[in-house]
Motif scaffolding. Sequence first.
Motif, PDB file in Angstrom:
ATOM      1  N   SER A 263       0.832  -1.209   0.000  1.00 43.27           N
ATOM      2  CA  SER A 263       0.000   0.000   0.000  1.00 43.27           C
ATOM      3  C   SER A 263       0.865   1.257   0.000  1.00 43.27           C
ATOM      4  O   SER A 263       0.554   2.240  -0.686  1.00 43.27           O
ATOM      5  N   SER A 264       1.949   1.252   0.769  1.00 41.07           N
ATOM      6  CA  SER A 264       2.859   2.404   0.804  1.00 41.07           C
ATOM      7  C   SER A 264       3.497   2.628  -0.561  1.00 41.07           C
ATOM      8  O   SER A 264       3.649   3.766  -1.013  1.00 41.07           O
ATOM      9  N   ALA A 265       3.866   1.516  -1.217  1.00 46.66           N
ATOM     10  CA  ALA A 265       4.470   1.625  -2.551  1.00 46.66           C
ATOM     11  C   ALA A 265       3.470   2.194  -3.550  1.00 46.66           C
ATOM     12  O   ALA A 265       3.817   3.064  -4.363  1.00 46.66           O
ATOM     13  N   VAL A 266       2.235   1.724  -3.493  1.00 45.62           N
ATOM     14  CA  VAL A 266       1.195   2.209  -4.409  1.00 45.62           C
ATOM     15  C   VAL A 266       0.959   3.699  -4.197  1.00 45.62           C
ATOM     16  O   VAL A 266       0.859   4.474  -5.162  1.00 45.62           O
ATOM     17  N   GLN A 267       0.882   4.118  -2.947  1.00 44.89           N
ATOM     18  CA  GLN A 267       0.641   5.530  -2.654  1.00 44.89           C
ATOM     19  C   GLN A 267       1.785   6.406  -3.166  1.00 44.89           C
ATOM     20  O   GLN A 267       1.558   7.456  -3.772  1.00 44.89           O
ATOM     21  N   ALA A 268       3.014   5.980  -2.909  1.00 41.84           N
ATOM     22  CA  ALA A 268       4.171   6.761  -3.353  1.00 41.84           C
ATOM     23  C   ALA A 268       4.233   6.848  -4.872  1.00 41.84           C
ATOM     24  O   ALA A 268       4.491   7.920  -5.440  1.00 41.84           O
ATOM     25  N   MET A 269       3.999   5.734  -5.544  1.00 41.67           N
ATOM     26  CA  MET A 269       4.104   5.712  -6.991  1.00 41.67           C
ATOM     27  C   MET A 269       2.966   6.471  -7.662  1.00 41.67           C
ATOM     28  O   MET A 269       3.177   7.119  -8.692  1.00 41.67           O
ATOM     29  N   SER A 270       1.780   6.434  -7.090  1.00 48.53           N
ATOM     30  CA  SER A 270       0.634   7.123  -7.697  1.00 48.53           C
ATOM     31  C   SER A 270       0.887   8.616  -7.782  1.00 48.53           C
ATOM     32  O   SER A 270       0.640   9.258  -8.811  1.00 48.53           O
ATOM     33  N   SER A 271       1.390   9.188  -6.700  1.00 52.39           N
ATOM     34  CA  SER A 271       1.697  10.612  -6.691  1.00 52.39           C
ATOM     35  C   SER A 271       2.821  10.945  -7.664  1.00 52.39           C
ATOM     36  O   SER A 271       2.761  11.935  -8.402  1.00 52.39           O
TER      37      SER A 271
END
Length: 378
Positions: A349-357
């Motif tokens: 989830s942390s990876a998804v959040q960082a990459m989305s931004s």
Amino acid sequence: MNVSPTFPQEPERPRTCFVIGPIGDAYAAHGTPERESYEHHLGIFEQVIAPACAKYEIDAVRADGIAHAGDINEQICRHVIECDLVIADVSGGNPNVMYELGLRHITGKPTIHIGEAGQLPFDIASIRTIRYQRARSHLAGARREIETALEAGLRDGFEILTPARVVRALQPVEEPSSAMESTNADTTADEDPPGLLDDFAAIEGGVDEMTAHLVAITKAMETIRTLTEQSTSEMLDLTQASAPATARLAATTRYAKSLSVPAGAMRTVAMAFAERMTTLDSGVRAALSLIEMTPPDERGEGTDEFLEQLIDLDEAARTGLSQFGFLGTSANGLVRWSREFRKPVKDISSAVQAMSSAITRMGEWAGKARELARGATG
């Protein structure tokens, strides 16, 4: 008696200083944050910066002090690029200030950072910054520190900054080789400093690193997908065999533990990718802005390659990570099955959040790059 030091009259001695920093609103109602910001930063300019510059016969001006009529945004860009010296108040990390600062850093010209204690942006913490507090005695101290920095710069030359918000890979200009040096011992070899677009090319090192990060993230996703398929097949077999809950729990635990390594790796790389994105953002946007200001037939040889690299990076990200958001959604559902999934799911989830931004910001780079590339060929 306090006597100002004298310096040789050299052509490169700074004569003009542009001050970038929060401006506030002089016409806002008294007591509003905008009016307080205006009064505070005007005080910093009048009590700290302008007197320090005047001591060395340097004319300091803020954006609201530009006398000539014209487009204010163009005037600010020209002052940022062309003035001999820039003093930047980075208090609070104002977005406009950070953009202008990134634009200035690329020129390699003298720049001095100041900022209110406790309000310095973390992403330029490695650059020496003169700190001040609002008390009058502290403002006097800040003025003296600026005077000291000016004195040292005029005497020894100003240090060329290598700021992380522009590009960590930027290296000092190499000394000319012996083959290029003048054979006349009484003359000094002419310097051949890089142009702005040469400096832009240094950004490519950071973009290459981001491309490598994308490859690593894609591999981690493929590993997670393979492990998921294997676990799904195993769970289906156990269900068809009417295996007890303990057997299914054991299989689920094995799956969760197997996810830990790729999920952790993906989080680490995604954070590095997002951090590099933040580091390069000001520099890339400044580069794109200057390319836009330069007629297509006057742009450097590396301009097309620079624009193409931004476009390729965006396309690679969108192709390789098209299922990234879906992965995050699916991972969140795993927590219902076992607490063993909490750690890998948190990493995913942390990876998804960082990459989305980061991907959103990268899309903005690519959009501008496509526009400039079309303009050059149109």
